[in-house]
Enzyme design. Structure first.
Site, PDB file in Angstrom:
ATOM      1  N   GLU A 167       0.825  -1.213   0.000  1.00 21.04           N
ATOM      2  CA  GLU A 167       0.000   0.000   0.000  1.00 21.04           C
ATOM      3  C   GLU A 167       0.862   1.267   0.000  1.00 21.04           C
ATOM      4  O   GLU A 167       0.513   2.258  -0.648  1.00 21.04           O
ATOM      5  CB  GLU A 167      -0.953  -0.004   1.195  1.00 21.04           C
ATOM      6  CG  GLU A 167      -1.918  -1.181   1.233  1.00 21.04           C
ATOM      7  CD  GLU A 167      -2.769  -1.294  -0.033  1.00 21.04           C
ATOM      8  OE1 GLU A 167      -3.033  -0.254  -0.674  1.00 21.04           O
ATOM      9  OE2 GLU A 167      -3.155  -2.423  -0.379  1.00 21.04           O
ATOM     10  N   HIS A 170       1.823   1.858  -3.465  1.00 17.82           N
ATOM     11  CA  HIS A 170       0.756   2.558  -4.196  1.00 17.82           C
ATOM     12  C   HIS A 170       0.854   4.063  -3.956  1.00 17.82           C
ATOM     13  O   HIS A 170       0.731   4.862  -4.887  1.00 17.82           O
ATOM     14  CB  HIS A 170      -0.615   2.079  -3.708  1.00 17.82           C
ATOM     15  CG  HIS A 170      -1.115   0.844  -4.387  1.00 17.82           C
ATOM     16  ND1 HIS A 170      -1.072   0.666  -5.747  1.00 17.82           N
ATOM     17  CD2 HIS A 170      -1.698  -0.280  -3.880  1.00 17.82           C
ATOM     18  CE1 HIS A 170      -1.602  -0.509  -6.063  1.00 17.82           C
ATOM     19  NE2 HIS A 170      -1.993  -1.101  -4.945  1.00 17.82           N
TER      20      HIS A 170
END
Length: 398
Positions: A167, A170
């Protein structure tokens, strides 16, 4: 849980340790976290550009977008139309914000992941009640990370470290912007479904965004591996996404063999079904992701990053769009050439001028071609039928 996979390359993590890292007598939680922040047994990547780990298709799109004049201005204006503020308020009011006092172990993993990938602004992180194991990074102005209770209960510390690294990857790549737009467009598509042309146009954009985002998930899986630096933990997490919390009944090598069977088995009909099964998904299938990550972990590119040789983000502005596109095209050409999938073999044969093309097409379509031998279509058919209904939205990377 201790990490013993990176102990042979942990010297880089000591510089920002701030001492021995114990600090038990320090009453200030912030000071304690600063002392414990670095993954002492893991290599850090100061100034690393997301281009270092991005999948070629993902990288070429991002490089092009970063070159567009006024791109940031447009999306900042667009943020006023999107439900980002509503999403933030929803998570703030109905989820648990991760910090030193709540889910402190996740907070520590988040700080370590940001430190390893040198992400200056630590994204807010929330745990939300949902039995499905999911995670996502969304937001235009400031990314936020959300993990579900199902994910927290499913993964051990090393597996969760890879997920949080995923994450953070990202966030570093800027994927949160496009995920938010995808969520927004999906919502719009439902509202305008009664308008034939409007729905078709929006669904075309959604389909393209999903294809790109599936590639961005492969990029983020690589970021998770760079954070965790434990390939087995990353693969275990993906395996648990497919089979649940029954690790004693599963085997990573067997799971990779299963992925190999899926990628190579069946005939042309199975190849078409694979495409149809994956089209509505935002993520590749778990076994496919595991195989992709396993292959990347064995490449020289991964080893070079681990050795400290990687592009820095201060050179992002100098990245060539045409060079990135050529690299992406070369990657796809090589993938088609080396693929064992019947459809990809057919494409390769057509490109190479294969003789008796009509006969090859007939054999592939009827299952008498080479693609139908070996693993057979039974395994792929099982994988295909179980894949489509299993996509609950943005799946956690594991």
């Amino acid at each position: 849980m201790s990490d013993d996979t990176g102990s042979n390359n942990g010297n880089d993590g000591q510089g920002s340790d701030g001492g021995d890292g114990h600090g038990a007598a320090t009453p200030d939680p912030a000071a304690l976290n600063r002392e414990r922040l670095p993954g002492r047994n893991r290599r850090r990547f100061p100034g690393i550009s997301s281009r270092a780990y991005e999948h070629p298709a993902d990288r070429s799109a991002l490089v092009a977008l970063r070159k567009l004049t006024g791109f940031d201005t447009v999306f900042k204006a667009l943020s006023g139309m999107l439900p980002e503020r509503s999403l933030r308020l929803m998570f703030l009011s109905d989820s648990v914000r991760v910090d030193e006092r709540q889910f402190a172990h996740l907070h520590q993993l988040l700080l370590e992941a940001c430190d390893i990938l040198d992400l200056e602004t630590v994204p807010p992180m929330y745990v939300t009640q949902d039995p499905r194991p999911n995670a996502m990074c969304i937001g235009l102005q400031q990314p936020i990370i959300v993990v579900t209770t199902g994910l927290v209960e499913l993964l051990d510390e090393d597996e969760m470290r890879a997920v949080i690294g995923h994450e953070v990857g990202h966030a570093l790549s800027g994927h949160a912007v496009y995920r938010t737009i995808l969520l927004f467009l999906t919502s719009i598509a439902v509202r305008v479904a009664w308008i034939p042309l409007g729905n078709i146009a929006i669904m075309g954009i959604i389909t393209a965004l999903r294809e790109w985002f599936r590639k961005s998930e492969l990029s983020a899986d690589r970021a998770g591996l760079l954070v965790g630096q434990d390939p087995q933990a990353s693969l275990r997490g993906l395996m648990k996404l497919a089979g649940g919390n029954h690790l004693h009944h599963m085997n990573v090598d067997a799971f990779l063999e299963q992925a190999k069977e899926y990628e190579a088995g069946g005939d042309l009909r199975d190849s078409v079904l694979k495409i149809l099964n994956v089209l509505p998904r935002t993520h590749p299938f778990a076994a496919v992701r595991a195989a992709e990550l396993h292959r990347w972990a064995a490449t020289r590119d991964y080893q070079r990053i681990m050795d400290g040789h990687y592009p820095r983000r201060d050179t992002d502005a100098d990245a060539s769009v045409s060079g990135s596109i050529r690299e992406s095209a070369g990657h796809y050409a090589q993938s088609v050439k080396s693929s064992k999938d019947p459809l990809m073999k057919l494409v390769s044969d057509v490109a190479g001028g294969a003789s008796d093309l009509g006969g090859r097409l007939r054999d592939f379509a009827t299952g008498r071609g080479n693609g139908a031998s070996g693993t057979g279509g039974g395994g792929t058919a099982g994988g295909g039928t179980s894949g489509s209904p299993k996509d609950p939205g943005p799946q956690t990377p594991g």
